[in-house]
Design a protein around this motif. Structure first.
Motif, PDB file in Angstrom:
ATOM      1  N   UNK A 138       0.799  -1.230   0.000  1.00 30.60           N
ATOM      2  CA  UNK A 138       0.000   0.000   0.000  1.00 30.60           C
ATOM      3  C   UNK A 138       0.834   1.283   0.000  1.00 30.60           C
ATOM      4  N   UNK A 139       2.101   1.189  -0.340  1.00 27.83           N
ATOM      5  CA  UNK A 139       2.970   2.365  -0.380  1.00 27.83           C
ATOM      6  C   UNK A 139       3.292   2.675  -1.830  1.00 27.83           C
ATOM      7  N   UNK A 140       3.160   3.944  -2.195  1.00 30.07           N
ATOM      8  CA  UNK A 140       3.474   4.381  -3.545  1.00 30.07           C
ATOM      9  C   UNK A 140       4.993   4.450  -3.708  1.00 30.07           C
ATOM     10  N   UNK A 141       5.510   3.707  -4.642  1.00 24.58           N
ATOM     11  CA  UNK A 141       6.955   3.582  -4.849  1.00 24.58           C
ATOM     12  C   UNK A 141       7.583   4.932  -5.212  1.00 24.58           C
ATOM     13  N   UNK A 142       6.925   5.693  -6.064  1.00 24.05           N
ATOM     14  CA  UNK A 142       7.482   6.975  -6.488  1.00 24.05           C
ATOM     15  C   UNK A 142       7.505   7.988  -5.349  1.00 24.05           C
ATOM     16  N   UNK A 143       6.478   7.996  -4.532  1.00 27.86           N
ATOM     17  CA  UNK A 143       6.461   8.891  -3.379  1.00 27.86           C
ATOM     18  C   UNK A 143       7.550   8.498  -2.381  1.00 27.86           C
ATOM     19  N   UNK A 144       7.754   7.196  -2.214  1.00 31.19           N
ATOM     20  CA  UNK A 144       8.798   6.742  -1.306  1.00 31.19           C
ATOM     21  C   UNK A 144      10.181   7.146  -1.834  1.00 31.19           C
ATOM     22  N   UNK A 145      10.391   7.044  -3.127  1.00 29.12           N
ATOM     23  CA  UNK A 145      11.655   7.478  -3.730  1.00 29.12           C
ATOM     24  C   UNK A 145      11.916   8.952  -3.404  1.00 29.12           C
ATOM     25  N   UNK A 146      10.927   9.796  -3.624  1.00 27.11           N
ATOM     26  CA  UNK A 146      11.094  11.234  -3.360  1.00 27.11           C
ATOM     27  C   UNK A 146      11.278  11.485  -1.866  1.00 27.11           C
TER      28      UNK A 146
END
Length: 192
Positions: A138-146
């Protein structure tokens, strides 16, 4: 001479921003004639682009080897974060440059995104996606990258504040604390 100009430009762009820095102060800091900027790069903008390209190569070279290396995705992501921290702690002006000249909106930020953020994202996104898939979907990969990269850059730029808020740290302690904090943040966010 090109390396001295790139070093001087990086430091001044990080301290004052592209618009506030002229070619003469860059040349003065590099201890060269201002005409050398035009000779080696063509323009101040081309020099700025060369700074971005050099930083991108430094980061992508380190990260590609880690991302494709042996070990679990979680261990490789932890190592990649450590590599980013080490590179930016070795040259904190790079973190300030990234924040001022790539992250914050400007006429040049699209170039910074295309030449710096996108290649790093391309390398780390599959690794982050593997870690997220292993632990929490449930975690957005792109948001986690940023979020990961933003936390690193802001923490390094904010080191003087951190030293005032907590026990001041030497360089080795600062790196160790930042790496431990990032690992704890990843564990809290992803559950690893």
């Amino acid at each position: 001479m090109s390396a001295r100009l790139l070093d001087a430009a990086t430091a001044l762009f990080a301290e004052q921003g592209f618009d506030a820095v002229g070619v003469r102060p860059i040349a003065n800091r590099a201890d060269v004639d201002p005409a050398m900027i035009a000779h080696h790069f063509g323009s101040k903008l081309a020099l700025w682009e060369a700074v971005v390209d050099r930083l991108s190569l430094r980061l992508t070279d380190r990260l590609a080897a880690v991302a494709l290396g042996p070990g679990s995705a979680s261990a490789r992501l932890d190592e990649a974060v450590g590599q980013i921290i080490d590179l930016l702690c070795d040259a904190p002006e790079l973190a300030a440059f990234i924040l001022r000249e790539v992250v914050l909106p400007s006429e040049r930020s699209a170039y910074g995104a295309a030449r710096l953020a996108n290649p790093i994202h391309h390398i780390l996104r599959p690794l982050i996606a593997d870690v997220v898939a292993e632990h929490r979907a449930d975690i957005d990969v792109d948001y986690l990258f940023v979020a990961l990269n933003g936390a690193i850059v802001v923490s390094i730029v904010s080191r003087p504040l951190l030293d005032r808020l907590a026990d001041p740290a030497d360089d080795a302690q600062f790196r160790a604390r930042l790496k431990a904090t990032m690992a704890a943040q990843m564990a809290a966010r992803i559950g690893i």
